[in-house]
Design an enzyme around this catalytic site. Sequence first.
Site, PDB file in Angstrom:
ATOM      1  N   CYS B  32       0.853  -1.192   0.000  1.00  0.00           N
ATOM      2  CA  CYS B  32       0.000   0.000   0.000  1.00  0.00           C
ATOM      3  C   CYS B  32       0.892   1.246   0.000  1.00  0.00           C
ATOM      4  O   CYS B  32       1.878   1.267   0.737  1.00  0.00           O
ATOM      5  CB  CYS B  32      -0.868  -0.038   1.256  1.00  0.00           C
ATOM      6  SG  CYS B  32      -1.750   1.488   1.582  1.00  0.00           S
ATOM      7  N   PRO B  33       0.669   2.281  -0.750  1.00  0.00           N
ATOM      8  CA  PRO B  33      -0.530   2.588  -1.539  1.00  0.00           C
ATOM      9  C   PRO B  33      -0.404   2.309  -3.042  1.00  0.00           C
ATOM     10  O   PRO B  33      -0.953   3.038  -3.863  1.00  0.00           O
ATOM     11  CB  PRO B  33      -0.663   4.090  -1.309  1.00  0.00           C
ATOM     12  CG  PRO B  33       0.778   4.568  -1.287  1.00  0.00           C
ATOM     13  CD  PRO B  33       1.576   3.444  -0.704  1.00  0.00           C
TER      14      PRO B  33
END
Lengths: 384, 95
Positions: B32-33
């Site tokens: 993530c992201p």
Amino acid sequence: MLRVYLDHMATTPVAREVLAEMQPYLQGSFGNPSRPYDLGAEAREAVERARQRVAELINASPGEIIFTSSGAEANNLAVRGLAEAHRRRGMHLITSAIEHHSTLNTFRSLQKQGYVVNFLPVTRAGEVLPEKVEEAITPSTVLISVMLANYEVGTLQAVREIAEIAHDRGVLVHTDAVAAAGNMEVDVEKLGVDALSLSSHTMYGPKGAGALYLREGLRIVPLIYSGVQEEGRRGGTENVPAIAGFGKACELARGALERVERLCWLRDKLIEGVLEIEGVELTGHAEKRLPNHASFIVEGVDGEALMLALSFEGIYAGNGTACISQVLRASPVLLAMGYPAELAQCSAIFTLGRETTRREIEYVLAKLPEVVGKLRRISPLWKG
Amino acid sequence: MLQALAMGSEVRFVEGEEIKADAVEDVVYRLCPMHIMRLEERMKELRKGEVLELQTDYEGALSDIPEWCSKTGNELLGVEDTGEYFRFFIRKRAD
């Protein structure tokens, strides 16, 4: 006293051009590459320029290069990351008994998590036979890891042939090219591998940088969790100076490969001279070996004692990987090659570098018989 | 369990229903992201009305992607849970 450094498998000095490439990123352009402002962009450009250079050395695309902190991390990431990402396909893994500790210990740790691992035997010359690989593959095999060249005995492996066999059976192939890169051509297309490990500090780059080539489209589970660095595949702020230096080292290595014949000539001169000493045997393959690698068993002489005694004469050699057992000082690689323990602790390794001269080789050949003789006189191992 | 994770969002789980995608983006195991960064990049490349299939194993995507879609006006057609990762089908807004 002349200082002769012949332990280039352990590490190399940082090339002058490499140091120059690194310096701007230690102070002036010190920004974090993830920042959008100019200081960050300068650092980002350095990382991407390095990525391009690493990719060019091994005939890969820049997007296929993941920077790591070392060759050991690249081996850990490849083995664990690929095994975990393809776990649903199977939990059988194959490697050889003579891999670097960073590979062997990752496989051992996966064994504890339920994976089944075959550690393939090798020949007396340190070769992994492709037919042994073929025999070991099962329907649940997902990964094979075999090094391109061995650190301790210099033997080159038939990685291309192994990759062909593996791919016919749908198995992924990783190779540890740390010992090979910078010393011989390493081309991921010609080798046909899916993943390949590199290290900066064994090819005139700084310590603290390595890389994993991962074929485009392959999934890998990260080892280090953070954010967007390395496209979400390896967390942690990039070691920009080291990566910039590593990139430059790769560029220099391409030029150095053109001068490899000189290295082979010096190596052969060293081997010829060392073999004149009584009770000395060349280890590894006589022809299929790294151009800068000369390794021996010196009967009756403990490898570590020889390494220290030579250093008192200004000669720096190696005696195997650093993690050999303190109880039995035998090299696991030589043991796997079938040498008995009393010989496997008598390993002497000379690895030449770009700066090695004929005069240095002559100096080693002049000093070595004297040093070996002295050690044998006090050695309980020497029966000669 | 996953359905519960997505509670309160606009996620529609699809099973056995093949949604045709014009492009596929694989960010499975990427941290993530990356799922949002790649989603934004790829959606810019698509033409109006085209569908992107985004593959990710990140469970936080079950809330992030519906939220991103409602903010940007793109349409989340559905999500398939393969057991290993999710396949998000997103149609680029037409206007």
